[in-house]
Design an enzyme around this catalytic site. Sequence first.
Site, PDB file in Angstrom:
ATOM      1  CB  CYS A  79      10.222   1.572   8.545  1.00 50.57           C
ATOM      2  SG  CYS A  79       8.646   2.073   9.222  1.00 50.57           S
TER       3      CYS A  79
HETATM    4  N1  LIG Z   1       5.449   1.103  12.550  1.00 52.03           N
HETATM    5  C1  LIG Z   1       6.314   2.087  12.418  1.00 52.03           C
HETATM    6  O1  LIG Z   1       7.260   2.217  13.188  1.00 52.03           O
HETATM    7  C2  LIG Z   1       6.160   3.112  11.314  1.00 52.03           C
HETATM    8  C3  LIG Z   1       6.904   4.307  11.414  1.00 52.03           C
HETATM    9  C4  LIG Z   1       6.782   5.265  10.428  1.00 52.03           C
HETATM   10  C5  LIG Z   1       5.961   5.011   9.327  1.00 52.03           C
HETATM   11  N2  LIG Z   1       5.254   3.851   9.230  1.00 52.03           N
HETATM   12  C6  LIG Z   1       4.385   3.666   8.066  1.00 52.03           C
HETATM   13  O2  LIG Z   1       3.047   3.884   8.475  1.00 52.03           O
HETATM   14  C7  LIG Z   1       2.155   3.027   7.766  1.00 52.03           C
HETATM   15  C8  LIG Z   1       1.358   2.189   8.760  1.00 52.03           C
HETATM   16  O3  LIG Z   1       2.250   1.368   9.489  1.00 52.03           O
HETATM   17  P1  LIG Z   1       1.861   0.672  10.846  1.00 52.03           P
HETATM   18  O4  LIG Z   1       3.129   0.152  11.439  1.00 52.03           O
HETATM   19  O5  LIG Z   1       0.999   1.541  11.660  1.00 52.03           O
HETATM   20  O6  LIG Z   1       0.996  -0.563  10.283  1.00 52.03           O
HETATM   21  P2  LIG Z   1       0.047  -1.529  11.128  1.00 52.03           P
HETATM   22  O7  LIG Z   1      -0.030  -2.802  10.383  1.00 52.03           O
HETATM   23  O8  LIG Z   1       0.472  -1.547  12.574  1.00 52.03           O
HETATM   24  O9  LIG Z   1      -1.370  -0.806  11.087  1.00 52.03           O
HETATM   25  C9  LIG Z   1      -2.093  -0.633   9.927  1.00 52.03           C
HETATM   26  C10 LIG Z   1      -3.565  -0.784  10.266  1.00 52.03           C
HETATM   27  O10 LIG Z   1      -4.315  -0.520   9.082  1.00 52.03           O
HETATM   28  C11 LIG Z   1      -5.418  -1.416   9.044  1.00 52.03           C
HETATM   29  N3  LIG Z   1      -5.886  -1.469   7.669  1.00 52.03           N
HETATM   30  C12 LIG Z   1      -5.366  -2.125   6.616  1.00 52.03           C
HETATM   31  N4  LIG Z   1      -6.075  -1.855   5.497  1.00 52.03           N
HETATM   32  C13 LIG Z   1      -7.058  -1.026   5.859  1.00 52.03           C
HETATM   33  C14 LIG Z   1      -8.121  -0.392   5.152  1.00 52.03           C
HETATM   34  N5  LIG Z   1      -8.257  -0.553   3.847  1.00 52.03           N
HETATM   35  N6  LIG Z   1      -8.957   0.380   5.843  1.00 52.03           N
HETATM   36  C15 LIG Z   1      -8.812   0.553   7.174  1.00 52.03           C
HETATM   37  N7  LIG Z   1      -7.825   0.003   7.893  1.00 52.03           N
HETATM   38  C16 LIG Z   1      -6.968  -0.785   7.246  1.00 52.03           C
HETATM   39  C17 LIG Z   1      -4.873  -2.701   9.602  1.00 52.03           C
HETATM   40  O11 LIG Z   1      -5.906  -3.528  10.091  1.00 52.03           O
HETATM   41  C18 LIG Z   1      -3.955  -2.188  10.734  1.00 52.03           C
HETATM   42  O12 LIG Z   1      -4.651  -2.079  11.952  1.00 52.03           O
HETATM   43  C19 LIG Z   1       3.035   2.213   6.821  1.00 52.03           C
HETATM   44  O13 LIG Z   1       3.107   2.863   5.583  1.00 52.03           O
HETATM   45  C20 LIG Z   1       4.393   2.272   7.494  1.00 52.03           C
HETATM   46  O14 LIG Z   1       5.445   2.113   6.560  1.00 52.03           O
HETATM   47  C21 LIG Z   1       5.331   2.896  10.228  1.00 52.03           C
END
Ligand SMILES: NC(=O)c1ccc[n+]([C@@H]2O[C@H](COP(=O)([O-])OP(=O)(O)OC[C@H]3O[C@@H](n4cnc5c(N)ncnc54)[C@H](O)[C@@H]3O)[C@@H](O)[C@H]2O)c1
Length: 432
Positions: free
Chosen positions: A271
């Site tokens: 992030c």
């Molecule tokens: N990790 C954090 O602390 C956090 C906090 C707030 C916001 N975010 C935001 O949330 C979003 C997700 O982050 P995250 O950390 O959960 O990511 P992550 O990589 O842990 O998880 C994303 C998941 O999406 C899947 N994926 C990718 N493309 C896909 C598709 N087309 N269809 C279905 N599944 C698909 C991946 O396989 C993965 O399991 C991002 O935009 C991030 O900036 C993350």
Amino acid sequence: MQELIEKIRRREARCGIIGLGYVGLPLALEFARAGFRTTGIDVDRTKVDAINGGRSYIVDVDDGEIAEQVHAGRFAATNDFAAIRELDTINICVPTPLRKTKDPDLTYVVSAVNEIRRYLKRGQLVILESTTYPGTTEEVVQPALEAAGLEVGTDFALAFSPERIDPGNPNFNTRNIPKVVGGVTPTCTEVAKTLYEQCVERVVPVSSTRIAEMVKLLENTFRSVNIGLVNEIALMSNALGLDVWEVIEAAKTKPFGFMAFYPGPGLGGHCIPIDPFYLSWKAKMNGFEPRFIELAGHINEGMPRFVVEKITDALNVHAKSVRGSRIHVLGVAYKPGVNDMRESPALNVMRLLKDKGAILSYSDPYIPAIREDGFALDSLPLQNGWLGNVDCVVILTNHAEFDYGAVAESARLVVDTRNALAGARGDNIVRL
Ligand SMILES: NC(=O)c1ccc[n+]([C@@H]2O[C@H](COP(=O)([O-])OP(=O)(O)OC[C@H]3O[C@@H](n4cnc5c(N)ncnc54)[C@H](O)[C@@H]3O)[C@@H](O)[C@H]2O)c1
């Protein structure tokens, strides 16, 4: 849309989450716990199999929590997007990384939205949760979905709700972090608000998707800029021969108008190093040149090099060079208590040390092996007194699991970038 609102209130709506990572999995579990039949969709087969087998891959989620919902028939995962046909609500939680040029990479969002469009039907709610620039929901997601021949606000609802989860934080989770939500139309906001009210303690509706998108970027830019500021104060204190940690501890006794941020080897995670650049890209597209974001990015990205300078100087005092020295890194995850190495500054520090010829090893209870960036290292267990064999120990992530008293005592030289050895004194300890 009224029908969907009623269905949600009766908890008879079928919920779906696309992307079952750090954000999507805890959210899916919250929906399931609230009594909704929840389907998780992910392109990663290993995650789908883990969930259906009742196994977790995220530190904040226990196997038992998943198994309980799976066995109760409230939660299942699949990689078949046709499951969208059966759903009433769909939350998109896929990654939003940056390209090498620091431009937004919406590939994952676009691909998830294209799948939804194939199965979109009247009466569904779609919510984007992935962090992104103001305008994404209405400029990218809405036209793609409306291409299915349905109209937003009347046929289907569309909203943006930023995810604020903080992995590894024992006090705040999906349930008790207030949820900001903004719909394309007031009806869209109402439907999305009703959904979150079933499983989140406080919902904060805002007037538009753009405001909701901007809220998240303000929050993360605030962190990035303040970390940049305190990192610069650390560099300045170093030049002035002052202990920055003592300065911060005393400053934070002020009961108002000050919030403590801490210096370190650089920014990490999915992030803070990334999101502000989504905002600066959008600002530049609109003819506005943001300065704080770029400056903070510049300072934060320079920290690994400063840490390596500290290590070089510390070894020099011991009449050693980086080349040929055995340097052991404690902690490589991007922050304490998580098994996530994305954007971790530890990799940057290690790469710089490797380029200078250091012989590297590391320990991290959360990261058993590093197989990226040309590294092929396994985490070493810390046995009694073993650290005394290396030339320098570098603390990059202050996991609670390390015995810092033993580190201070046994290491010949420690470079502590996190003030993990607070209070310890000795010629062998060098702080950031
Ligand atoms: N990790 C954090 O602390 C956090 C906090 C707030 C916001 N975010 C935001 O949330 C979003 C997700 O982050 P995250 O950390 O959960 O990511 P992550 O990589 O842990 O998880 C994303 C998941 O999406 C899947 N994926 C990718 N493309 C896909 C598709 N087309 N269809 C279905 N599944 C698909 C991946 O396989 C993965 O399991 C991002 O935009 C991030 O900036 C993350």
